[in-house]
Design a protein around this motif. Structure first.
Motif, mmCIF file in Angstrom:
data_model
loop_
_atom_site.group_PDB
_atom_site.id
_atom_site.type_symbol
_atom_site.label_atom_id
_atom_site.label_comp_id
_atom_site.label_asym_id
_atom_site.label_seq_id
_atom_site.Cartn_x
_atom_site.Cartn_y
_atom_site.Cartn_z
ATOM 1 N N MET A 181 -36.713 57.992 19.757
ATOM 2 C CA MET A 181 -37.530 58.737 18.825
ATOM 3 C C MET A 181 -37.395 58.173 17.408
ATOM 4 S SD MET A 181 -37.561 62.786 18.169
ATOM 5 C CE MET A 181 -37.856 63.366 16.538
ATOM 6 N N THR A 182 -36.189 58.027 16.911
ATOM 7 C CA THR A 182 -35.998 57.457 15.580
ATOM 8 C C THR A 182 -35.186 56.191 15.699
ATOM 9 O OG1 THR A 182 -34.026 58.799 15.258
ATOM 10 C CG2 THR A 182 -36.088 59.702 14.427
ATOM 11 N N ARG A 183 -35.226 55.410 14.637
ATOM 12 C CA ARG A 183 -34.455 54.170 14.645
ATOM 13 C C ARG A 183 -32.969 54.519 14.653
ATOM 14 N NH1 ARG A 183 -37.464 52.855 9.736
ATOM 15 N NH2 ARG A 183 -35.412 52.730 8.824
ATOM 16 N N PRO A 184 -32.177 53.789 15.446
ATOM 17 C CA PRO A 184 -30.750 54.096 15.536
ATOM 18 C C PRO A 184 -30.005 53.882 14.220
ATOM 19 C CG PRO A 184 -31.326 52.222 16.935
ATOM 20 C CD PRO A 184 -32.590 52.733 16.326
ATOM 21 N N ASP A 185 -30.541 53.038 13.332
ATOM 22 C CA ASP A 185 -29.835 52.768 12.084
ATOM 23 C C ASP A 185 -30.085 53.845 11.020
ATOM 24 O OD1 ASP A 185 -32.513 51.909 11.910
ATOM 25 O OD2 ASP A 185 -32.048 50.476 10.326
ATOM 26 N N GLN A 186 -30.934 54.806 11.301
ATOM 27 C CA GLN A 186 -31.169 55.886 10.354
ATOM 28 C C GLN A 186 -30.053 56.920 10.450
ATOM 29 O OE1 GLN A 186 -35.146 57.301 11.413
ATOM 30 N NE2 GLN A 186 -35.769 56.822 9.332
ATOM 31 N N THR A 187 -29.595 57.363 9.292
ATOM 32 C CA THR A 187 -28.603 58.429 9.287
ATOM 33 C C THR A 187 -29.312 59.763 9.499
ATOM 34 O OG1 THR A 187 -28.786 58.875 6.917
ATOM 35 C CG2 THR A 187 -27.211 57.142 7.603
ATOM 36 N N LEU A 188 -28.549 60.762 9.820
ATOM 37 C CA LEU A 188 -29.095 62.102 9.982
ATOM 38 C C LEU A 188 -29.830 62.523 8.711
ATOM 39 C CD1 LEU A 188 -29.410 64.649 11.680
ATOM 40 C CD2 LEU A 188 -27.162 65.378 10.846
ATOM 41 N N SER A 189 -29.262 62.230 7.572
ATOM 42 C CA SER A 189 -29.872 62.580 6.296
ATOM 43 C C SER A 189 -31.214 61.871 6.113
ATOM 44 C CB SER A 189 -28.928 62.208 5.153
ATOM 45 O OG SER A 189 -29.526 62.505 3.913
ATOM 46 N N GLN A 190 -31.312 60.627 6.491
ATOM 47 C CA GLN A 190 -32.573 59.884 6.379
ATOM 48 C C GLN A 190 -33.628 60.464 7.324
ATOM 49 O OE1 GLN A 190 -30.755 56.086 7.162
ATOM 50 N NE2 GLN A 190 -31.236 55.357 5.090
ATOM 51 N N ARG A 191 -33.201 60.835 8.519
ATOM 52 C CA ARG A 191 -34.143 61.431 9.468
ATOM 53 C C ARG A 191 -34.628 62.784 8.956
ATOM 54 N NH1 ARG A 191 -30.208 59.293 13.087
ATOM 55 N NH2 ARG A 191 -29.440 61.388 13.506
#
Length: 160
Positions: free
Chosen positions: A1-11
């Protein structure tokens, strides 16, 4: 669903940005065509979804929870809609402390008239947001049919 390199905060920031874009687009469309805010549309939608025939209704506290507003904000919103003849309130026959809210025929008609506007604006907002790489995975997730979402009350609005 989201890029693995994104942090929870970025998502979370991406989700918040997507919500803001959708809400702004839908709000403008509903206001221009029907004189309704997104919140007003959501209240009418919840009431119509919860209606189960004669005497169908929703308690004010349930309505507040379904549209994610405080009790006082919900009361102010319901007052405005009631003044416009779009819904009614009445005391619960079993518990005089309980207040029910029900959509009127006029409110139901306005909602049905506004639904295509809402849906078209929602589609436009998602299509535009899908062009942004940070938002595209969220748009894809929203456009993918799924079963009921845990914790979302039945009849809760499907729009932003």
């Amino acid at each position: 669903m989201t890029r693995p390199d994104q942090t929870l905060s970025q998502r979370w920031c991406a989700l918040s940005a997507l919500h803001g874009r959708i809400e702004t687009t839908v709000e403008r469309a509903l206001q221009a065509a029907h004189g309704l805010s997104v919140r007003e549309y959501s209240v009418l939608n919840v009431l119509v979804q919860q209606h189960d025939g004669t005497g169908g209704h929703v308690r004010m506290n349930e309505l507040a929870e379904a549209v994610v507003l405080s009790q006082s904000a919900t009361t102010r919103l319901v007052n405005r809609l009631e003044d416009r003849g779009l819904l009614t309130r009445y005391l619960c026959a079993d518990d005089r402390r309980g207040i029910y809210t029900d959509v009127t025929d006029t409110g139901r008609a306005l909602l049905e008239e506004a639904r295509p506007t809402n849906d078209a604006a929602l589609d436009r907002a998602l299509t535009e947001a899908g062009t942004h790489p940070e938002l595209a995975p969220l748009v894809d997730a929203l456009r993918t049919p799924a079963g009921p979402v845990a914790g979302v009350p039945a009849g809760a609005p499907s729009e932003a």
